[in-house]
Design a protein around this motif. Structure first.
Motif, PDB file in Angstrom:
ATOM      1  N   VAL A   1       0.832  -1.210   0.000  1.00  0.00           N
ATOM      2  CA  VAL A   1       0.000   0.000   0.000  1.00  0.00           C
ATOM      3  C   VAL A   1       0.861   1.253   0.000  1.00  0.00           C
ATOM      4  O   VAL A   1       2.030   1.225   0.411  1.00  0.00           O
ATOM      5  CB  VAL A   1      -0.957   0.027   1.223  1.00  0.00           C
TER       6      VAL A   1
ATOM      7  N   LYS B   1      -3.535   3.192   1.033  1.00  0.00           N
ATOM      8  CA  LYS B   1      -4.376   2.762  -0.107  1.00  0.00           C
ATOM      9  C   LYS B   1      -3.574   1.865  -1.055  1.00  0.00           C
ATOM     10  O   LYS B   1      -2.368   2.090  -1.237  1.00  0.00           O
ATOM     11  CB  LYS B   1      -4.862   3.982  -0.885  1.00  0.00           C
ATOM     12  N   PRO B   2      -4.235   0.903  -1.698  1.00  0.00           N
ATOM     13  CA  PRO B   2      -3.506   0.079  -2.673  1.00  0.00           C
ATOM     14  C   PRO B   2      -3.078   0.900  -3.898  1.00  0.00           C
ATOM     15  O   PRO B   2      -3.640   1.958  -4.165  1.00  0.00           O
ATOM     16  CB  PRO B   2      -4.507  -1.011  -3.059  1.00  0.00           C
TER      17      PRO B   2
ATOM     18  N   THR C   1      -1.519   6.781  -4.521  1.00  0.00           N
ATOM     19  CA  THR C   1      -1.751   5.435  -5.083  1.00  0.00           C
ATOM     20  C   THR C   1      -0.866   5.142  -6.293  1.00  0.00           C
ATOM     21  O   THR C   1      -1.184   4.274  -7.097  1.00  0.00           O
ATOM     22  CB  THR C   1      -3.231   5.292  -5.492  1.00  0.00           C
TER      23      THR C   1
END
Ligand code: F6P
Length: 556
Positions: free
Chosen positions: A146, A151-152, A207
């Motif tokens: 992440v 967040k991915p 991201t």
């Protein structure tokens, strides 16, 4: 001690017996008409196709016959293609000017291939990096890697140029049907800030994963782009977050650390991998991220299948050797100074650009390995565009222009989409074009057509020269069942080995690229002059004038 094969004196190609025989034979073949060759031999297609690694090469629409092929194979043998091929596969330092082995084939060999070069266990090194690529790409793809806000990763930006861009970009596009739709791939290569700006405007620092891909890690464009991306990231994130968003692929570990990338996030490769042959190494990280490690392994396996074929098939049935010898024939004896690549597959739209570097950086050479002028023309200009688009752009010149340009048509028999009607239309165009280039249309045929339309005879005679097609224009057609990771791997390896064989014929070093250096040095000097200090040095009046214009524009 075993002497590297390429140090054995190699005679000029024009001095070889088989070259001289080919030259004599070519006088007759220059007049040969493909229409007649097909009419005289109904078995021509069956006799002039080769199968390997999921590909079929139809070379029957070339201006040659069985004698030509037999003489070309004599030439390949006389130039030592078999010995040179073995020298490459076994890790001899055939890149003489850089004292390096050339082992991209080892990158796609299955685990357990025993190859030790300079005391280094090549297989162990390759497998170790592949495992790291697998572990990393699995984590990014399953969302367990992440970004700094948890967040991915949704976007991957590969920053690299030349071999560190063209291969991964071409392969990601070619394998788009196999890719993870949740991971968008971007490629920034050009030092032109418009390239980076356009990409940064589309991605979110939280991201985005940047891959800084550079064999040397000193390439000016890539370093500037990487620094720009880093500065952009630090507008939102902090230094400590960089490790989650920047990874590097290079042979230069020290420079990666200097740049500030965590050594844990470094994917190495080796100096025996040429930049333009590096998509199989960790330079292919973006490909593995896009399609996943299993498909990436299939891609390597497809290339390995072509390697095995190239290494073991008799020359007459050896697809890369046949393709290379056809290219040599067209270049040498039919005076064709360029080759057009026409993939009838939109997903191969970057393949011509990829081949430009592969072929032209490899064989765009004018001296032999021992520094003497090559006594024949070497690598042709490679260019092209996808069909059917190309038909509506420049095929006019290929059909009726004054130069003869051989074309490689590339097609998949089955599509990876299910839209009705499209694939038949595509293939029909591909096959129709190679037929049209071969048969042409005579003046009499044009006349008959126009008479059937009821045109008056004076108008018919005025139109005949414009509507006549000379035909007799050579082409190859390479077909595969579907464009898959494996067939893409085989296709790239086919052209790599073709390039290698032609380099052996010309006795040039296909693995260095000194011709790119002069421009780099001059650009560095002029860049200093553009930024104002010191005062511009005196160049020629054109360069001085252009520098003055750019300086004036800056201060406007
Ligand atoms: O300038 C030519 C070249 O050296 C290519 O051969 C190479 O693929 C490209 O630049 C990029 O080099 P690097 O991967 O070292 O940044």
């Amino acid at each position: 001690m075993r002497q590297p094969a390429e140090l054995t004196p190699v005679p000029a190609i024009t001095a070889t017996a088989s070259f001289q025989q080919l030259q004599a034979h070519s006088t007759a073949m220059r007049e040969a008409q493909l229409r007649q060759l097909f009419a005289a031999n109904p078995q021509r297609f069956a006799q002039m196709t080769v199968d390997a690694a999921g590909l079929l090469l139809d070379y029957s629409k070339n201006r040659l016959d069985a004698t030509t092929m037999s003489l070309l194979m004599d030439l390949a043998r006389e130039r030592g293609v078999e010995a040179q091929r073995e020298a490459m596969f076994t890790g001899e330092k055939i890149n003489l000017t850089e004292h390096r082995a050339v082992l991209h084939t080892a990158l796609r060999a299955p685990r357990g291939s025993k190859l030790v070069v300079d005391g280094q266990d090549i297989d162990a090194d390759v497998q170790d990096v592949l495992q790291r690529v697998k572990a990393f790409t699995d984590k990014v793809r399953n969302g367990s890697w992440v970004g700094y806000t948890g967040k991915p990763i949704s976007d991957v930006v590969n920053i690299g140029i030349g071999g560190s861009d063209l291969g991964p970009k071409m392969a990601c596009l070619a394998l788009r049907s196999y890719a993870n739709p949740n991971l968008e791939m971007h490629f920034v290569s050009n030092v032109d800030g418009h390239d980076m700006e356009a990409t940064l405007s589309k991605v979110d620092p939280e991201t985005t994963l940047f891959i800084v891909a550079s064999k040397t890690f000193v390439t000016a464009e890539t370093m500037l782009n990487a620094n720009t991306a880093r500065a952009w990231f630090l507008l939102e994130g902090e230094e400590k977050d960089l490790a989650k968003h920047f990874v590097a692929v290079s042979t230069n570990a020290a420079a990666i650390v200097d740049f500030g990338i965590d050594p844990e996030n470094m994917f190495p490769f080796w100096d025996w991998v040429g930049g333009r042959y590096s998509v199989w190494s960790s330079i292919g990280l973006s490909v593995a991220l896009a399609v996943g490690f299993e498909y990436f392994s299939d891609f390597l396996a497809g290339a390995h299948a072509m390697d095995q074929h190239f290494r073991s098939a008799p020359l007459e049935q050896n697809m890369p050797v046949v393709l290379a010898m056809l290219g040599f024939w067209n270049r040498q004896f039919l005076d064709c100074s360029s080759v057009s690549i026409a993939p009838y597959h939109q997903d191969l739209s970057r393949f011509p650009a990829y081949l430009q570097q592969l072929d032209m950086e490899s064989n765009g050479k004018r001296v032999t390995k021992d520094g003497k002028a090559v006594d024949v023309p070497t690598g042709p200009v490679i260019w092209g565009e996808c069909g059917t688009n190309a038909q509506h752009a420049y095929f006019q010149l290929l059909h009726q222009g004054t130069d003869v340009t051989p074309i490689d048509f590339i097609a998949a028999l089955r599509a990876t989409h299910d839209l009705p009607g499209h694939h038949d239309a595509l293939l029909a165009n591909c096959f129709a074009q190679s037929e049209a280039f071969m048969t042409g249309k005579t003046g009499d045929e044009v006349r008959l057509d126009l008479q059937a339309q009821g045109l008056p005879s004076d108008e018919i005679e005025a139109l005949v020269p414009h509507k006549t097609f000379p035909g007799n224009r050579p082409s190859n057609t390479i077909v595969m069942d579907q464009l898959t990771p494996a067939t893409l791997g085989a296709l790239i390896a086919l052209y790599e080995h073709k390039t290698f064989v032609q380099g052996v014929l010309w006795n040039v070093n296909s693995f260095d690229q000194w011709g790119v250096e002069l421009g780099k040095v001059l650009a560095k000097k002029i860049q200093g002059e553009l930024s104002g200090q010191p005062e511009p040095e005196k160049h020629d009046s054109s360069t001085n004038g252009l520098i003055a214009l750019a300086r004036a524009a800056k201060s406007a």
